[in-house]
Design a protein around this motif. Structure first.
Motif, PDB file in Angstrom:
ATOM      1  N   SER A 114      84.513  -8.243  77.665  1.00 28.85           N
ATOM      2  CA  SER A 114      85.448  -7.810  76.631  1.00 28.85           C
ATOM      3  C   SER A 114      85.829  -9.020  75.786  1.00 28.85           C
ATOM      4  CB  SER A 114      86.702  -7.161  77.232  1.00 28.85           C
ATOM      5  OG  SER A 114      87.439  -8.095  77.989  1.00 28.85           O
ATOM      6  N   TRP A 115      86.141  -8.758  74.507  1.00 29.61           N
ATOM      7  CA  TRP A 115      86.401  -9.848  73.570  1.00 29.61           C
ATOM      8  C   TRP A 115      87.578 -10.707  74.012  1.00 29.61           C
ATOM      9  CZ3 TRP A 115      90.590 -11.247  70.581  1.00 29.61           C
ATOM     10  CH2 TRP A 115      90.342 -12.224  69.605  1.00 29.61           C
ATOM     11  N   HIS A 314      74.900   1.802  75.240  1.00 27.21           N
ATOM     12  CA  HIS A 314      76.337   1.951  74.984  1.00 27.21           C
ATOM     13  C   HIS A 314      77.041   2.565  76.193  1.00 27.21           C
ATOM     14  CE1 HIS A 314      80.092   2.529  72.888  1.00 27.21           C
ATOM     15  NE2 HIS A 314      80.110   3.783  73.326  1.00 27.21           N
ATOM     16  N   HIS A 316      81.297   3.235  77.721  1.00 26.73           N
ATOM     17  CA  HIS A 316      82.715   3.216  77.362  1.00 26.73           C
ATOM     18  C   HIS A 316      83.560   3.072  78.617  1.00 26.73           C
ATOM     19  CE1 HIS A 316      86.382   4.039  75.120  1.00 26.73           C
ATOM     20  NE2 HIS A 316      86.736   4.846  76.120  1.00 26.73           N
ATOM     21  N   ASN A 321      86.785  -1.470  76.198  1.00 30.71           N
ATOM     22  CA  ASN A 321      86.413  -1.203  74.804  1.00 30.71           C
ATOM     23  C   ASN A 321      87.002   0.124  74.326  1.00 30.71           C
ATOM     24  OD1 ASN A 321      84.723   0.377  76.402  1.00 30.71           O
ATOM     25  ND2 ASN A 321      82.894   0.040  75.160  1.00 30.71           N
ATOM     26  N   ASP A 323      88.537   2.942  72.097  1.00 28.72           N
ATOM     27  CA  ASP A 323      88.115   3.312  70.740  1.00 28.72           C
ATOM     28  C   ASP A 323      89.021   2.701  69.679  1.00 28.72           C
ATOM     29  OD1 ASP A 323      86.001   4.748  71.709  1.00 28.72           O
ATOM     30  OD2 ASP A 323      87.032   6.682  71.655  1.00 28.72           O
ATOM     31  N   ASP A 325      90.828   0.017  69.872  1.00 28.39           N
ATOM     32  CA  ASP A 325      90.590  -1.427  69.780  1.00 28.39           C
ATOM     33  C   ASP A 325      89.332  -1.720  68.971  1.00 28.39           C
ATOM     34  OD1 ASP A 325      92.798  -2.257  71.172  1.00 28.39           O
ATOM     35  OD2 ASP A 325      91.750  -2.606  73.077  1.00 28.39           O
ATOM     36  N   THR A 326      88.286  -0.957  69.229  1.00 26.17           N
ATOM     37  CA  THR A 326      87.036  -1.157  68.498  1.00 26.17           C
ATOM     38  C   THR A 326      87.229  -0.859  67.018  1.00 26.17           C
ATOM     39  OG1 THR A 326      85.767  -0.551  70.466  1.00 26.17           O
ATOM     40  CG2 THR A 326      84.612  -0.498  68.365  1.00 26.17           C
ATOM     41  N   GLU A 327      87.961   0.225  66.718  1.00 31.80           N
ATOM     42  CA  GLU A 327      88.226   0.566  65.318  1.00 31.80           C
ATOM     43  C   GLU A 327      89.077  -0.498  64.643  1.00 31.80           C
ATOM     44  OE1 GLU A 327      90.015   4.370  65.656  1.00 31.80           O
ATOM     45  OE2 GLU A 327      88.155   5.376  66.285  1.00 31.80           O
ATOM     46  N   ASP A 332      82.858  -4.753  70.620  1.00 30.94           N
ATOM     47  CA  ASP A 332      82.516  -4.000  71.829  1.00 30.94           C
ATOM     48  C   ASP A 332      81.332  -4.706  72.481  1.00 30.94           C
ATOM     49  OD1 ASP A 332      81.656  -2.234  73.746  1.00 30.94           O
ATOM     50  OD2 ASP A 332      81.412  -0.527  72.394  1.00 30.94           O
TER      51      ASP A 332
END
Length: 461
Positions: A114-115, A314, A316, A321, A323, A325-327, A332
């Motif tokens: 994760s970032w 991919h 989830h 990740n 959704d 947060d990704t948006e 991701d």
């Protein structure tokens, strides 16, 4: 008892400095005690020294000398890939600058799942992997509309398995693997692990995949097909006829994967890069920079021509990740590997590329290839030795003239047991050969002469 210091944070560097001195001293004393490329005495002697050093695996009270003692023991009992007579495997001596970078990764301990665990490392990986993919796919065919990409792996086995997984997900579960008889064992094994149909091995009578036999297989076997070719076989360093294989795949609509775990490093050399003509036609390509890249293990890559293929990976997990947060712009990372916790092996690669540049890496590739040709010349001129063939990359196969296979095997084991030299073995054309894989750019002509003298001087049974 005080709390032991940590490797990261403000206290990290001051805590590490004296420990690094201890490690470096122990590496030196261990190598001195070993005295050669391999510890003498064989498995039983090495096991005894390790047991003596590790008398109590989990003692009631700790021993502050454990670091020095165990590093010394490991160094004394290790094969040294930097020794010019340690030449059995695709096991390179790592560059000092890459090893230093690897220390930073161990101290900071990022995890690329994760970032928020690896902010800088995730961006560095994205930059470097795409740049390396573009090295593979220079002048690539026009089918993909997006830039090529690459995934970081633990090595050729994981890369090959990922390549088959992407083929299965894009071509369907019935895709059949067609590989050369010279292919790496990880390919048919990956087909088995992934539940794919029984793979088909195409003859490789000269050590490389036979295009005519491949054409027959593609004409007779029901599709879809995944063809795998090899650029740098483990037995002799041979490269399959990539342009012909790519042409057949285009004609028959087959997907193509090229295992260039060994030979991929030739991309850095202007002199040797043409040997990889046809590589850019592959849908996926395996690379290992812990071979002809001089990286500490692990430094594998899977280059992917069309990044849309990676959607198959991919996954989830809301805690990694989500959704929203990704948006909101957080990268991701779960689709970058089948692994979750993942070490940023990209740092040592990035440091090496930036420090040496294309010219520096290409020079190392040229040097080891030149060493292989010199060794082949020495064998060819030696009346008591027989050369299998001229080297394609940096692997040389040879054997004592007139020796039977049992003698060849005994010579190798004798040198291993004495700790004098580490040579590989491979069977080609029904005969057993000694294998020297030269990956040390510091090797000298005298080193190569000495290696042959060791082989010739091995006493009879």
């Amino acid at each position: 008892m005080s709390t032991p210091p940590l490797a990261s944070g403000p206290q990290g560097p001051p805590a590490l400095r004296p420990l690094l001195d201890t490690v470096l001293d122990a590496l030196h004393t261990g190598a001195t005690a070993r005295g050669g490329p391999l510890p003498a005495g064989g498995p039983s002697a090495v096991a005894a020294r390790v047991r003596d050093a590790m008398t109590d695996i989990l003692p009631e009270k700790g021993d502050p000398d454990a670091l020095r003692r165990l590093v010394h023991t490991l160094a004394e009992g290790s094969a040294d890939p930097a020794h010019p007579w340690c030449a059995a495997h695709l096991h390179c001596p790592p560059l000092a600058v890459a090893t230093a970078a690897d220390l930073a990764v161990s101290a900071l301990n990022p995890s690329l799942d994760s970032w928020d665990q690896a902010p800088a490392a995730s961006e560095l990986e994205a930059l470097v992997t795409r740049a390396l993919a573009n090295e593979v796919y220079t002048d690539k065919p026009p089918r993909p509309t997006a830039d090529s990409d690459a995934l970081v792996t633990t090595g050729g086995t994981e890369s090959n398995q990922l390549a088959l997984l992407l083929a299965r997900e894009t071509q369907g579960p019935g895709v059949r693997l067609i590989h050369g008889a010279n292919a790496h064992h990880s390919l048919p094994r990956a087909a088995w692990l992934l539940g794919m149909p029984e793979p088909v091995a195409v003859p490789a009578p000269a050590g490389t995949l036979d295009p005519a036999a491949l054409d027959t297989a593609l004409n007779t076997l029901p599709g879809p097909h995944l063809v795998t070719a090899t650029a740098g076989t483990t037995d002799a360093g041979l490269i399959d006829p990539l342009p012909e294989i790519a042409h057949l795949c285009t004609i028959h609509g087959a997907r193509l994967h090229i295992d260039a775990a060994y030979g991929g490093g030739l991309l850095f050399s202007n002199n040797h890069r043409p040997k990889l003509t046809g590589l850019n036609a592959a849908d996926t390509v395996t690379l290992d920079l812990h071979k002809l890249g001089w990286q500490p293990v692990a430094a594998g890559l899977l280059a992917v021509r069309d990044p849309h293929d990676l959607t198959a990976l991919h996954q989830h997990a809301d805690y990694l990740n989500a959704d929203d947060d990704t948006e909101a712009g957080l990268p991701d990372l779960l689709g970058r590997s089948p692994r979750t916790t993942r070490r940023p092996d990209i740092l040592k690669i990035a440091v090496t590329l930036a420090t040496l540049g294309r010219t520096g890496l290409g020079t190392l590739v040229d040097q080891v290839c030149a060493h292989a040709h010199h060794l082949a010349d020495l064998v060819d001129a030696h009346p008591a030795l027989e050369l299998h063939d001229r080297p394609t990359i940096s692997t040389v196969l040879f054997r004592p003239t007139g020796a039977d296979d049992d003698t060849v095997a005994r010579i190798r084991r004798h040198l291993l047991h004495q700790g004098h030299a580490v040579l590989g073995r491979t069977r080609l054309h029904g005969r057993l050969w000694l294998k020297a894989t030269l990956l040390n750019p510091h090797t000298t002509p005298d080193d190569l002469t000495g290696l042959l003298n060791l082989v010739e001087g091995t006493p009879p049974p």
